[in-house]
Write a protein that holds these residues in place. Structure first.
Motif, PDB file in Angstrom:
ATOM      1  N   TYR B  18      28.229  75.883  53.336  1.00  0.00           N
ATOM      2  CA  TYR B  18      28.950  75.596  52.089  1.00  0.00           C
ATOM      3  C   TYR B  18      28.734  76.750  51.142  1.00  0.00           C
ATOM      4  O   TYR B  18      27.705  77.400  51.157  1.00  0.00           O
ATOM      5  CB  TYR B  18      28.414  74.323  51.426  1.00  0.00           C
ATOM      6  CG  TYR B  18      28.685  73.053  52.191  1.00  0.00           C
ATOM      7  CD1 TYR B  18      29.979  72.545  52.280  1.00  0.00           C
ATOM      8  CD2 TYR B  18      27.639  72.350  52.788  1.00  0.00           C
ATOM      9  CE1 TYR B  18      30.221  71.358  52.964  1.00  0.00           C
ATOM     10  CE2 TYR B  18      27.877  71.165  53.473  1.00  0.00           C
ATOM     11  CZ  TYR B  18      29.168  70.678  53.556  1.00  0.00           C
ATOM     12  OH  TYR B  18      29.416  69.518  54.221  1.00  0.00           O
ATOM     13  N   LEU B  20      28.127  77.586  47.428  1.00  0.00           N
ATOM     14  CA  LEU B  20      27.849  77.071  46.085  1.00  0.00           C
ATOM     15  C   LEU B  20      28.058  78.234  45.135  1.00  0.00           C
ATOM     16  O   LEU B  20      27.159  79.038  44.925  1.00  0.00           O
ATOM     17  CB  LEU B  20      26.417  76.551  45.985  1.00  0.00           C
ATOM     18  CG  LEU B  20      26.208  75.056  46.234  1.00  0.00           C
ATOM     19  CD1 LEU B  20      24.749  74.684  46.059  1.00  0.00           C
ATOM     20  CD2 LEU B  20      27.095  74.225  45.333  1.00  0.00           C
ATOM     21  N   ALA B  27      24.191  74.301  55.787  1.00  0.00           N
ATOM     22  CA  ALA B  27      23.882  72.889  55.992  1.00  0.00           C
ATOM     23  C   ALA B  27      23.602  72.603  57.467  1.00  0.00           C
ATOM     24  O   ALA B  27      22.746  71.800  57.794  1.00  0.00           O
ATOM     25  CB  ALA B  27      25.023  72.016  55.483  1.00  0.00           C
ATOM     26  N   PRO B  46      15.178  63.940  57.173  1.00  0.00           N
ATOM     27  CA  PRO B  46      14.935  63.842  55.733  1.00  0.00           C
ATOM     28  C   PRO B  46      16.192  64.152  54.919  1.00  0.00           C
ATOM     29  O   PRO B  46      17.170  64.678  55.448  1.00  0.00           O
ATOM     30  CB  PRO B  46      13.857  64.902  55.483  1.00  0.00           C
ATOM     31  CG  PRO B  46      13.971  65.859  56.611  1.00  0.00           C
ATOM     32  CD  PRO B  46      14.495  65.099  57.780  1.00  0.00           C
ATOM     33  N   SER B  47      16.106  63.837  53.653  1.00  0.00           N
ATOM     34  CA  SER B  47      17.242  64.075  52.761  1.00  0.00           C
ATOM     35  C   SER B  47      17.571  65.561  52.699  1.00  0.00           C
ATOM     36  O   SER B  47      16.673  66.398  52.634  1.00  0.00           O
ATOM     37  CB  SER B  47      16.888  63.548  51.362  1.00  0.00           C
ATOM     38  OG  SER B  47      18.005  63.633  50.536  1.00  0.00           O
ATOM     39  N   GLY B  48      18.832  65.867  52.762  1.00  0.00           N
ATOM     40  CA  GLY B  48      19.262  67.259  52.665  1.00  0.00           C
ATOM     41  C   GLY B  48      19.190  68.008  53.973  1.00  0.00           C
ATOM     42  O   GLY B  48      19.452  69.204  54.024  1.00  0.00           O
ATOM     43  N   SER B  49      18.849  67.313  55.069  1.00  0.00           N
ATOM     44  CA  SER B  49      18.696  68.007  56.353  1.00  0.00           C
ATOM     45  C   SER B  49      20.041  68.308  57.014  1.00  0.00           C
ATOM     46  O   SER B  49      20.102  69.086  57.962  1.00  0.00           O
ATOM     47  CB  SER B  49      17.813  67.180  57.290  1.00  0.00           C
ATOM     48  OG  SER B  49      18.359  65.891  57.436  1.00  0.00           O
ATOM     49  N   SER B  52      24.616  64.005  56.882  1.00  0.00           N
ATOM     50  CA  SER B  52      25.971  63.636  56.438  1.00  0.00           C
ATOM     51  C   SER B  52      26.973  64.722  56.803  1.00  0.00           C
ATOM     52  O   SER B  52      28.104  64.443  57.196  1.00  0.00           O
ATOM     53  CB  SER B  52      25.998  63.403  54.930  1.00  0.00           C
ATOM     54  OG  SER B  52      25.238  62.271  54.607  1.00  0.00           O
ATOM     55  N   THR B  53      26.555  65.968  56.670  1.00  0.00           N
ATOM     56  CA  THR B  53      27.431  67.083  57.026  1.00  0.00           C
ATOM     57  C   THR B  53      27.873  66.965  58.482  1.00  0.00           C
ATOM     58  O   THR B  53      29.062  67.088  58.804  1.00  0.00           O
ATOM     59  CB  THR B  53      26.690  68.415  56.810  1.00  0.00           C
ATOM     60  OG1 THR B  53      26.264  68.476  55.451  1.00  0.00           O
ATOM     61  CG2 THR B  53      27.579  69.599  57.121  1.00  0.00           C
ATOM     62  N   GLU B 173      24.181  55.866  56.771  1.00  0.00           N
ATOM     63  CA  GLU B 173      23.216  54.997  56.097  1.00  0.00           C
ATOM     64  C   GLU B 173      23.813  53.620  55.812  1.00  0.00           C
ATOM     65  O   GLU B 173      23.947  53.224  54.660  1.00  0.00           O
ATOM     66  CB  GLU B 173      22.775  55.635  54.769  1.00  0.00           C
ATOM     67  CG  GLU B 173      22.412  57.093  54.958  1.00  0.00           C
ATOM     68  CD  GLU B 173      21.015  57.410  54.455  1.00  0.00           C
ATOM     69  OE1 GLU B 173      20.250  56.465  54.226  1.00  0.00           O
ATOM     70  OE2 GLU B 173      20.721  58.606  54.321  1.00  0.00           O
TER      71      GLU B 173
HETATM   72  N1  LIG Z   1      30.194  70.106  49.590  1.00  0.00           N
HETATM   73  C1  LIG Z   1      29.013  70.729  49.529  1.00  0.00           C
HETATM   74  N2  LIG Z   1      28.906  71.842  48.804  1.00  0.00           N
HETATM   75  C2  LIG Z   1      27.723  72.491  48.736  1.00  0.00           C
HETATM   76  N3  LIG Z   1      26.618  72.107  49.360  1.00  0.00           N
HETATM   77  C3  LIG Z   1      26.657  70.978  50.100  1.00  0.00           C
HETATM   78  C4  LIG Z   1      27.867  70.239  50.213  1.00  0.00           C
HETATM   79  N4  LIG Z   1      27.609  69.167  51.001  1.00  0.00           N
HETATM   80  C5  LIG Z   1      26.319  69.261  51.346  1.00  0.00           C
HETATM   81  N5  LIG Z   1      25.742  70.335  50.818  1.00  0.00           N
HETATM   82  C6  LIG Z   1      24.388  70.782  51.028  1.00  0.00           C
HETATM   83  O1  LIG Z   1      24.151  70.807  52.405  1.00  0.00           O
HETATM   84  C7  LIG Z   1      22.875  70.304  52.680  1.00  0.00           C
HETATM   85  C8  LIG Z   1      22.972  69.133  53.621  1.00  0.00           C
HETATM   86  O2  LIG Z   1      23.561  68.034  52.939  1.00  0.00           O
HETATM   87  P1  LIG Z   1      23.808  66.627  53.616  1.00  0.00           P
HETATM   88  O3  LIG Z   1      24.593  65.856  52.661  1.00  0.00           O
HETATM   89  O4  LIG Z   1      24.359  66.837  54.947  1.00  0.00           O
HETATM   90  O5  LIG Z   1      22.324  66.073  53.723  1.00  0.00           O
HETATM   91  P2  LIG Z   1      21.870  64.642  54.237  1.00  0.00           P
HETATM   92  O6  LIG Z   1      21.001  64.928  55.410  1.00  0.00           O
HETATM   93  O7  LIG Z   1      23.012  63.773  54.452  1.00  0.00           O
HETATM   94  O8  LIG Z   1      20.981  64.143  53.024  1.00  0.00           O
HETATM   95  P3  LIG Z   1      20.833  62.637  52.468  1.00  0.00           P
HETATM   96  O9  LIG Z   1      19.874  61.962  53.402  1.00  0.00           O
HETATM   97  O10 LIG Z   1      20.240  62.847  51.110  1.00  0.00           O
HETATM   98  O11 LIG Z   1      22.152  62.020  52.436  1.00  0.00           O
HETATM   99  C9  LIG Z   1      22.254  69.951  51.348  1.00  0.00           C
HETATM  100  O12 LIG Z   1      21.427  71.037  50.945  1.00  0.00           O
HETATM  101  C10 LIG Z   1      23.394  69.826  50.438  1.00  0.00           C
HETATM  102  O13 LIG Z   1      23.033  70.199  49.127  1.00  0.00           O
END
Ligand SMILES: Nc1ncnc2c1ncn2[C@@H]1O[C@H](COP(=O)(O)OP(=O)(O)OP(=O)(O)O)[C@@H](O)[C@H]1O
Ligand SMILES: [Mg+2]
Lengths: 433, 231
Positions: B18, B20, B27, B46-49, B52-53, B173
């Motif tokens: 991504y 920013l 990601a 963990p969160s941010g791993s 979701s991406t 989730e």
């Molecule tokens: N649209 C976006 N633009 C910029 N950065 C993004 C975007 N979507 C996700 N990220 C970044 O990519 C990384 C992975 O995000 P992701 O949402 O996949 O994490 P996650 O594992 O689902 O976390 P959580 O458990 O908190 O939902 C994070 O650092 C997030 O900040």
């Protein structure tokens, strides 16, 4: 996604924000109502005038006037100018004979002298327009030059006159002032000598015309007073006439053009030859301009409504970003998202235009009634009160045009927001808080 | 059928970056994953791993920055917007925050994907009621999301995800916003779908206990798969 489902979905979105949708629709209603009201009034007026002119001007009639006299000064119903143009050119009563020989297509000619003056008896006085004409020829050309009471004297005695129905019955309420045989004083202010003097002679009412309605150039008028041409010439002391009416054996365009040219040439282009077709087309041109102008003003208000739609759509787009993300995540195509947003504005446009047309028509009817309250019968009225009975006219063109314009404007202003909505990426839209 | 051999998901060195502003955020840093028909996979991390991406990519909501991602044998990197939309119709996605349309009642929410896929009014009504019955919410079908509890909303979301008979169900989730009793109800429903209807399941969670209900656990750490094991 099926069209009907797109429509249902659009509608459910509108229903959610009723007040907002209602206010947006109101903008369209006002714009369309203004357009419809203005156009149906002007079109009604045009139809009325055209109808009246058609009564007074038959297609095979030409009117010859000194060039600068034109329509100015005297106007349609009132006294025409002094018969002399600014260049010093004048038409004379005896020019009729000369014109009659110009073409075999010419059927008849008649000269008209018109002057303002007044008629009076002991209990009656009224400002009128005098028309000096050859009764016999005039009656041949204009079938409406016909007596309701009394008769058109042919040949007339020197002192005999014929009056229009509204001279006899100014209130049109049954109170009549003259019966044939009554004496009447014919007066005018002779301003050709200094100081001006009041000249009067005593005449006899020989006949009262049938109601003519409408008006035309040269044609019989309800407010006219008709005097034999010889008498007029001696009374007003003039050989000049204001116009010469020429009737043709046919109303072919080539005949009209050829004869008009022959007459103009005969008088070295110092006369204006008016064909009724030309008058009608002039009238049409004038009214088109008026309609364009008024319609344009009204259209601006619709554009403002369009901007309102755009504004609302953009707000809605922002509010519903997440929803759009969901729809796309569920597999909705961009074009369906576009259709949903456009659908909302089409619904607003359709409702707005429909209500607006109804409201505009209602408004036109009310305005026409207010304007026409001085007149007595619909479609036809005199030209002295200044009031016209206008029957507003809503043509299919205006109806469909207003509908299309209302919906069109709604769509055009929704295009950009709808396009932006359709281009949203599902992930981005879903992340939107 | 030869189709049986095609994995429902096949990720080959998938990367997602991504931007920013001008700062790139990696990601996903090269994910390799294969999910077969009928699998029940938990994605744990963990969160941010990047969970979701990854799920968004598998759901065809987004395209990888590089690498190949095949859904049902189709490389989504090569699809245009319309083709992606068509693909999504056959993927059941259950979002972390339910994402129901607030102004539509439960039944209309479940009908929505079917109206998107051009199914007639009568048929989708029938199926929506059946699905709501499956998730135990037939009595609530005329309620709007705001009139339903979190667990009920989540079950409506699952019913909606199943509307177009998807090959696989993606859940982000699914129990993150409900209590533990509701969570085990929802999980029971998911397991039932997997066992009885052979719907492949890919479920993102960061709850270890929940993850172990699946028959396979994929651990994600910092944009990479750190472990892939049978539960
Ligand atoms: N649209 C976006 N633009 C910029 N950065 C993004 C975007 N979507 C996700 N990220 C970044 O990519 C990384 C992975 O995000 P992701 O949402 O996949 O994490 P996650 O594992 O689902 O976390 P959580 O458990 O908190 O939902 C994070 O650092 C997030 O900040
Ligand atoms: Mg996440």
């Amino acid at each position: 996604m099926k069209g009907i489902d797109v429509f249902r979905y659009s509608f459910s979105a509108i229903k959610l924000r009723k007040l907002r949708a209602a206010l947006t629709t109101l903008g369209v209603i006002v714009g369309i109502a203004a357009i419809v009201a203005l156009l149906s009034i002007t079109q009604g007026l045009q139809a009325t005038l055209t109808g009246q002119l058609n009564q007074g001007l038959s297609a095979n009639t030409l009117i010859v006037m000194p060039s600068s006299g034109g329509f100015g000064g005297g106007g349609f119903g009132g006294g025409l100018g002094q018969g002399a143009s600014s260049t010093g050119f004048s038409l004379y009563v005896n020019n009729t004979a000369e014109i009659a020989t110009l073409s075999p297509d010419i059927e008849a000619t008649v000269a008209i002298i018109s002057r303002s003056g007044y008629v009076q008896t002991d209990d009656f006085s009224r400002v009128v327009t005098f028309y000096g004409v050859d009764f016999e020829r005039y009656a041949q050309i204009y079938p409406t030059f016909r007596a309701e009471t009394g008769s058109i004297p042919i040949p007339p005695q020197e002192d005999q006159i014929v009056i229009g129905t509204r001279v006899n019955q100014p209130g049109q309420n049954g109170t009549i002032f003259f019966t044939p045989g009554d004496a009447i004083n014919v007066s005018w202010v002779n301003a050709t000598i200094i100081p001006p003097v009041n000249e009067t002679y005593s005449a006899t009412v020989a006949g009262v015309l049938e109601k003519v309605g409408g008006f035309g150039i040269g044609g019989p008028s309800d407010t006219g007073v008709y005097i034999p041409i010889d008498k007029v010439q001696s009374f007003f002391g003039t050989e000049q006439c204001d116009m010469i009416i020429v009737t043709l054996t046919n109303s072919d365009n080539t005949t009209i053009t050829n004869v008009s040219k022959a007459i103009a040439d005969q008088f070295s282009n110092q006369v204006t030859v008016i064909a009724s077709t030309a008058v009608l087309s002039l009238l049409t041109t004038v009214f088109s301009t008026i309609q364009l102008f008024l319609g344009g003003i009204a259209a601006i208000s619709l554009l403002v409504a369009g901007i309102g739609i755009m504004n609302i759509m953009i707000v809605s787009l922002i509010e519903r970003t997440r929803e759009i993300g969901i729809l796309k995540a569920l597999g909705m195509k961009s074009r369906s998202v576009l259709a949903i947003f456009l659908g909302e504005s089409v619904i607003i446009g359709l409702i707005g235009a429909t209500v607006g047309i109804g409201l505009g028509w209602g408004l036109a009817v009310i305005v026409a009634q207010v304007l026409g309250s001085g007149a007595f019968s619909p479609g036809v009225s005199g030209n002295t009160s200044g009031a016209f009975a206008i029957t507003p006219l809503l043509t299919p063109e205006v109806l469909l045009g207003a509908l299309a314009f209302g919906v069109g404007v709604s769509i055009i202003f929704a295009l950009y927001p709808a396009w932006r909505a359709s281009k949203l990426k599902p992930v981005d839209a879903l992340r939107y808080e | 059928m030869s189709v049986q051999n095609v994995p429902v998901v096949e990720a080959l060195n998938v990367k997602k970056t991504y931007m920013l502003g001008k700062v790139p955020v990696e990601a996903l840093r090269g994910v390799n994953l294969r999910v077969e028909q009928g699998d029940f996979v938990s994605i744990l991390g963990p969160s941010g791993s990047g969970k979701s991406t990854l799920l968004n990519l598998i759901g065809a909501l987004d395209k990888p920055t590089s690498g190949t991602l095949r859904i049902d044998g189709v490389d989504i990197g090569k699809l245009n917007d319309n083709q992606l939309a068509n693909l999504r119709i056959h993927i059941g996605f259950v979002f972390q925050f339910f994402n129901l349309i607030p102004r539509l009642n439960a039944r209309d929410n479940v009908e929505l994907p079917m109206s998107i896929s051009n199914i007639g009014k009568a048929e989708r009504k029938k199926r929506a009621i059946e699905l709501l019955e499956t998730v135990g919410l037939k009595e609530r079908m005329n309620h709007k999301p705001a009139e339903l509890s979190g667990g009920q909303q989540q079950r409506v979301a699952i019913a909606r995800a199943l509307a177009n008979n998807p090959k696989f169900l993606l859940l982000d989730e699914p129990t993150g916003n409900v209590d533990s009793k509701t969570a085990s109800d929802v999980l029971g429903l998911i397991q039932k779908l997997n066992k009885e209807q052979h719907v492949s399941i890919i479920m993102v969670t960061h709850d270890e206990k929940l993850a172990h209900q699946a028959n396979r656990i994929v651990k994600v750490f910092d944009g990479e798969i750190s472990a892939d094991m049978v539960s």
